[in-house]
Structure formats: C-alpha cells, structure tokens
Design an enzyme around this catalytic site. Structure first.
Site, PDB file in Angstrom:
ATOM      1  N   LEU A  90      46.946 -12.406  -4.291  1.00 49.01           N
ATOM      2  CA  LEU A  90      46.206 -13.573  -5.037  1.00 49.01           C
ATOM      3  C   LEU A  90      44.959 -12.981  -5.329  1.00 49.01           C
ATOM      4  O   LEU A  90      44.352 -13.602  -6.572  1.00 49.01           O
ATOM      5  CB  LEU A  90      46.286 -14.517  -3.958  1.00 49.01           C
ATOM      6  CG  LEU A  90      45.380 -15.685  -4.063  1.00 49.01           C
ATOM      7  CD1 LEU A  90      45.900 -16.720  -5.040  1.00 49.01           C
ATOM      8  CD2 LEU A  90      44.959 -16.771  -2.606  1.00 49.01           C
ATOM      9  N   GLU A 100      41.594 -11.192  -6.860  1.00 46.64           N
ATOM     10  CA  GLU A 100      41.259 -10.248  -7.985  1.00 46.64           C
ATOM     11  C   GLU A 100      39.743  -9.930  -7.559  1.00 46.64           C
ATOM     12  O   GLU A 100      39.011 -10.252  -6.725  1.00 46.64           O
ATOM     13  CB  GLU A 100      41.281 -10.885  -9.258  1.00 46.64           C
ATOM     14  CG  GLU A 100      42.666 -11.438  -9.482  1.00 46.64           C
ATOM     15  CD  GLU A 100      42.788 -11.983 -10.832  1.00 46.64           C
ATOM     16  OE1 GLU A 100      41.701 -12.088 -11.602  1.00 46.64           O
ATOM     17  OE2 GLU A 100      43.832 -12.425 -11.228  1.00 46.64           O
ATOM     18  N   SER A 119      37.111 -15.063  -2.724  1.00 44.23           N
ATOM     19  CA  SER A 119      37.020 -16.464  -1.991  1.00 44.23           C
ATOM     20  C   SER A 119      37.254 -17.619  -3.023  1.00 44.23           C
ATOM     21  O   SER A 119      37.817 -18.813  -2.177  1.00 44.23           O
ATOM     22  CB  SER A 119      35.499 -16.637  -1.313  1.00 44.23           C
ATOM     23  OG  SER A 119      35.184 -15.661  -0.463  1.00 44.23           O
ATOM     24  N   TRP A 158      42.831  -5.581  -3.709  1.00 42.17           N
ATOM     25  CA  TRP A 158      43.176  -5.816  -2.217  1.00 42.17           C
ATOM     26  C   TRP A 158      44.622  -5.969  -1.786  1.00 42.17           C
ATOM     27  O   TRP A 158      44.618  -6.470  -0.893  1.00 42.17           O
ATOM     28  CB  TRP A 158      42.037  -6.774  -1.750  1.00 42.17           C
ATOM     29  CG  TRP A 158      40.766  -6.585  -2.100  1.00 42.17           C
ATOM     30  CD1 TRP A 158      39.829  -7.440  -3.010  1.00 42.17           C
ATOM     31  CD2 TRP A 158      39.818  -5.489  -1.536  1.00 42.17           C
ATOM     32  NE1 TRP A 158      38.550  -7.145  -3.080  1.00 42.17           N
ATOM     33  CE2 TRP A 158      38.503  -5.944  -2.153  1.00 42.17           C
ATOM     34  CE3 TRP A 158      40.027  -4.302  -0.866  1.00 42.17           C
ATOM     35  CZ2 TRP A 158      37.457  -5.095  -1.986  1.00 42.17           C
ATOM     36  CZ3 TRP A 158      38.614  -3.766  -0.474  1.00 42.17           C
ATOM     37  CH2 TRP A 158      37.607  -4.234  -0.939  1.00 42.17           C
ATOM     38  N   ILE A 159      45.382  -5.380  -2.593  1.00 41.37           N
ATOM     39  CA  ILE A 159      46.827  -5.928  -2.343  1.00 41.37           C
ATOM     40  C   ILE A 159      47.376  -4.926  -1.105  1.00 41.37           C
ATOM     41  O   ILE A 159      47.682  -3.594  -1.305  1.00 41.37           O
ATOM     42  CB  ILE A 159      47.666  -5.691  -3.466  1.00 41.37           C
ATOM     43  CG1 ILE A 159      47.198  -6.778  -4.596  1.00 41.37           C
ATOM     44  CG2 ILE A 159      49.282  -6.307  -3.083  1.00 41.37           C
ATOM     45  CD1 ILE A 159      46.675  -8.191  -3.959  1.00 41.37           C
ATOM     46  N   ARG A 191      36.808   3.754  36.756  1.00 45.15           N
ATOM     47  CA  ARG A 191      35.650   4.555  36.593  1.00 45.15           C
ATOM     48  C   ARG A 191      34.755   4.036  37.760  1.00 45.15           C
ATOM     49  O   ARG A 191      34.498   2.643  37.924  1.00 45.15           O
ATOM     50  CB  ARG A 191      35.256   4.115  35.338  1.00 45.15           C
ATOM     51  CG  ARG A 191      33.819   4.480  34.922  1.00 45.15           C
ATOM     52  CD  ARG A 191      33.482   5.746  34.695  1.00 45.15           C
ATOM     53  NE  ARG A 191      32.197   6.325  34.391  1.00 45.15           N
ATOM     54  CZ  ARG A 191      31.833   7.360  34.248  1.00 45.15           C
ATOM     55  NH1 ARG A 191      32.690   8.730  34.419  1.00 45.15           N
ATOM     56  NH2 ARG A 191      30.622   7.835  33.875  1.00 45.15           N
ATOM     57  N   GLN A 234      32.025  -1.230  25.203  1.00 45.13           N
ATOM     58  CA  GLN A 234      30.604  -1.260  25.988  1.00 45.13           C
ATOM     59  C   GLN A 234      31.198  -0.962  27.283  1.00 45.13           C
ATOM     60  O   GLN A 234      30.593  -0.176  28.060  1.00 45.13           O
ATOM     61  CB  GLN A 234      30.139  -2.891  25.918  1.00 45.13           C
ATOM     62  CG  GLN A 234      28.859  -2.788  26.835  1.00 45.13           C
ATOM     63  CD  GLN A 234      27.614  -2.094  25.976  1.00 45.13           C
ATOM     64  OE1 GLN A 234      27.737  -1.874  24.881  1.00 45.13           O
ATOM     65  NE2 GLN A 234      26.681  -1.709  26.494  1.00 45.13           N
ATOM     66  N   GLU A 284      42.478 -13.249   4.118  1.00 47.26           N
ATOM     67  CA  GLU A 284      43.148 -14.697   4.216  1.00 47.26           C
ATOM     68  C   GLU A 284      42.213 -15.580   4.449  1.00 47.26           C
ATOM     69  O   GLU A 284      42.484 -16.571   4.831  1.00 47.26           O
ATOM     70  CB  GLU A 284      44.288 -14.443   5.286  1.00 47.26           C
ATOM     71  CG  GLU A 284      45.251 -13.511   5.069  1.00 47.26           C
ATOM     72  CD  GLU A 284      46.570 -14.005   5.512  1.00 47.26           C
ATOM     73  OE1 GLU A 284      47.113 -14.901   5.653  1.00 47.26           O
ATOM     74  OE2 GLU A 284      47.662 -13.169   5.348  1.00 47.26           O
TER      75      GLU A 284
END
Ligand SMILES: Cc1cc2nc3c(=O)[nH]c(=O)nc-3n(C[C@H](O)[C@H](O)[C@H](O)COP(=O)(O)OP(=O)(O)OC[C@H]3O[C@@H](n4cnc5c(N)ncnc54)[C@H](O)[C@@H]3O)c2cc1C
Length: 374
Positions: free
Chosen positions: A121, A123, A128, A152-153, A263, A331, A358
C-alpha cells in the site's frame, strides 16, 4: 477459549515455537537472515490459515484464536509474528474480493505456507495518506500495465505474491484498484533492503514496477474498490499487530521477572525492593490490559459486529503499552539490559516500529476520534 481445538492449537504453537524458533532467533536476528522455512512449517501445521474457512484449506477458527496463536509466536520471534500478520493480511483481499477462480488458484498455496504473500500500500510520499499514491495501473486490452514504486514492503524479494494497490483513475481514494502481482512478473524489481533499527529477520524494501504487465484477471474486486479492500484488511491486520506487540511485551516481562528474582542488591533479590516490584506490577498490568483490549475487538469481529474503532484502540493501546513494557524491561535488568547478552534491548527496538506500521498511532487516534465525531 471459544472452540474445543483452540487450546490444542496453542499447545501446538508452543511446541513449534520451542523447537523451530527459540533456538534460532538470536543468531538470525543478529545476522539479519529471513527464516522462509519457518513460514512453511507454520503453514504445514495449519497456523497460517486459522481465520479462513475450511473450503479454502483454512482452519475455520475465530479471529481471537488466531490472534492468541500469533501472540505466542511473537513472544519468541517478533519478526516471524509480524511476518505472519502481514502474510495473513495479504490473503484478506483475495478471500473477501477474489472470484472463486482466483481463490481456487492461489488461496490454498498462500494458506498452506507454500506461497508467501506481501501487502503493498505505502509509497515514499504516501504512508499515512495512501490516497496520495502515484503508482498507476493502465488498462491495455486484456491486461494492466503497472508503473511506479511501493515503499517499505515487508517480504519484498521473498514473497511469491504481492497484493498491490495502484491508481486506475484520478478520483483520489476512489481511483485505486487492487491487483495480485506474481513475484516473477517481468519489470518488477526489488531495492536494497532497508537498514532498520529492529526486526532484522524481516526484510523490508522498495518494489519498483517498470511497466509490469499482468492479465486483468489478476485484479481483485472492481476498478476503484482497491482502497476500501486495503483498509478493510487493515482493520483486521491492526489486531494482528496488537497481538504481536502483546507477545513481545509478555516476552519482555517474563525475562524481567526471572532476572528480578535472581539478581540481588542490598542483600535481597531486586524484586523484594518495592520500587522495582511496582515497576514489574505496572508492566504486568500493561500486558494484561493490552491482551484484553485486542480480545475485545476480536470478539466483536467474530460476532459480526463493527470493530474498526476497537481495532484502532487495540493497536494503539497494545503497541504503546508494549513500548513502555519493553523499555522498562531494560531498566529492570540495569546495565545488563543495555547489552546484547539479554534479549530485552532487542524487544525494545522491535516494538518501536509497531507504533509506526499499519497506520501510525497518530493515525489510530484519527480513526478513533473520527468515530467519536460520528
Ligand atoms: C519496518 C516497516 C515495515 C513496513 N511494512 C509495510 C508493508 O508491508 N506494506 C506497506 O504498505 N507499508 C509498510 N510499511 C509502511 C508503514 O505503514 C508507514 O511507514 C506508515 O504508515 C507511516 O507512513 P510514513 O512512514 O510515510 O510516515 P508519514 O506519513 O510521513 O508520517 C510522519 C509522521 O507524521 C504523522 N502524521 C502524518 N499524518 C498525520 C495526521 N493527519 N495527523 C497527525 N499526525 C500525522 C505520523 O503519525 C508520523 O509520526 C512499513 C514500515 C516499516 C517501518
């Protein structure tokens, strides 16, 4: 669990994940190797076809069962979880808009894992805002000729089939159609893989279409229906990403709790220090609430009720929660969390993209607020 088979499917997933994925994930993510064979294993076990009906070779399971299986996969290997979600998304258009001939020709292979799918979808200038896409499909007799580039495929260069949204007229979002393009189509080329922050075992690249000619019989749905098909698929796909993010967050929580019990500082395990124990409690609450949110949306979908807004809420909550949980897991491990000796730094890098793909989480808020505005 809504079906008698569901618990067995979760057990089967855990077995496959334990045997085929856990021993390989660290090395593959470091080397950036795409585990194509794992998708075949998942397909042969019936895990790629769960939400599709039996007559197409599917598992006929409710969507919520598929999502829980996906969560189990992603808890161990996020690249495979995200890849599974994208693959299942790439079958959506064929299932919902394909003709019986198209479905018979390609669905069994895709659902069985012999064929790998991709969803195209975005390009470079239309992420967005997909209606800004420029890739064109021009009708020429009994064919379409596609020219342009999809950015980005996921699975670019590895997939056998690309579900491609391309412009067939200049009517904005109503001028887009959907095509199934085979990987070996002449004129189709794959760019250099993106050098990403995480998900190194998942390949992401640009696909260039230089006059790619495909028969009109490979168009899914009618001309101009491409964007609605693509966006309907994304409603379900977003639930997949929510489940994947929840899996990664659960994985991070498990590592953090294990470490906190072993720990010791100031003469006792760090989990016995309330300041740290409360951090773990917040992490557990974030994971459970994410899971409840995606299951709620899935149950609406399974009941045939509208779920688009709840899917956006699930994607937003699950990925934002996962970002917080994976960051907090680093952390909990202190300096060790910042090294590659433990997987939590990887979980943190992997989760970031889930707030982006997505539909970014800003776009999810747009969908939710538009729903509120009616
Ligand atoms: C690893 C990875 C895999 C991907 N896989 C696929 C795939 O398989 N198939 C595919 O089609 N795409 C894929 N994508 C693309 C992804 O869906 C897009 O990157 C995403 O939709 C955002 O588009 P963009 O990158 O162009 O950002 P932009 O649209 O340029 O957005 C930039 C920023 O502006 C914000 N923004 C934009 N518009 C608005 C607005 N109206 N209101 C508020 N904020 C706004 C965004 O939230 C973002 O923070 C993938 C991306 C990545 C990184």
């Amino acid at each position: 669990m809504p079906t008698p088979e569901a618990a067995d499917l979760i057990d089967l997933t855990r077995e496959i994940v334990g045997k085929e994925m856990r021993p390989r994930v660290d090395d593959a993510e470091r080397a950036g190797t795409f585990p194509r064979d794992v998708f075949l294993t998942l397909g042969r076990a019936g895990l790629l076809s769960l939400p599709y009906p039996e007559e197409h070779g599917g598992g006929a399971q409710p969507y919520e069962v598929y999502l829980q299986v996906l969560e189990e996969i992603a808890a161990v290997w996020a690249s495979v979880g995200a890849g599974t979600s994208v693959h299942v998304l790439s079958c959506f258009g064929l299932f919902h808009a394909g003709t019986p001939e198209q479905q018979q020709a390609w669905l069994p292979g895709l659902l069985g894992g012999e064929l790998l799918g991709a969803y195209c979808l975005s390009e470079a200038q239309a992420g967005s805002d997909p209606a800004a896409m420029r890739t064109r499909a021009v009708r020429d007799g009994g064919d379409y000729v596609i020219t342009g580039a999809k950015a980005w495929i996921t699975h670019a260069g590895e997939a056998d089939f690309y579900q491609v949204m391309a412009r067939t007229s200049d009517q904005g979002g109503k001028g887009i159609s959907c095509f199934l393009v085979p990987a070996d189509a002449p004129g189709l080329s794959v760019g250099k893989p993106e050098d990403k922050m995480g998900l190194m075992g998942s390949v992401t690249a640009t696909l260039t279409f230089d006059g790619v000619r495909i028969p009109a019989g490979r168009r899914l749905g009618r001309e101009g229906e491409g964007l609605p098909i693509a966006l309907a698929g994304l409603d379900s796909g977003r639930l997949g990403i929510a489940a994947v993010a929840t899996g990664v967050a659960q994985g991070a929580l498990d590592v953090a709790v294990r470490y906190a019990k072993e720990r010791e500082t100031f003469g006792k395990p760090i989990i016995a220090h309330q300041g740290l124990a409360f951090l773990l409690a917040d992490m557990a609450a974030a994971v459970e609430s994410a899971r409840a949110t995606y299951l709620h949306a899935a149950r609406l979908k399974d009941a045939g009720r509208p779920f688009s807004q709840q899917a956006s809420i699930a994607k937003l909550i699950a990925t934002d929660n996962a970002m917080r949980v994976t960051t907090d897991a680093v952390q909990v491990l202190g300096g060790a969390g910042y090294t590659k000796d433990f997987p939590v730094e990887r979980y943190m890098r992997e989760t970031k993209v889930m707030q982006i793909f997505e539909g970014t989480n800003q776009i999810q808020r747009l969908v939710i607020s538009r729903g509120l505005a009616g």
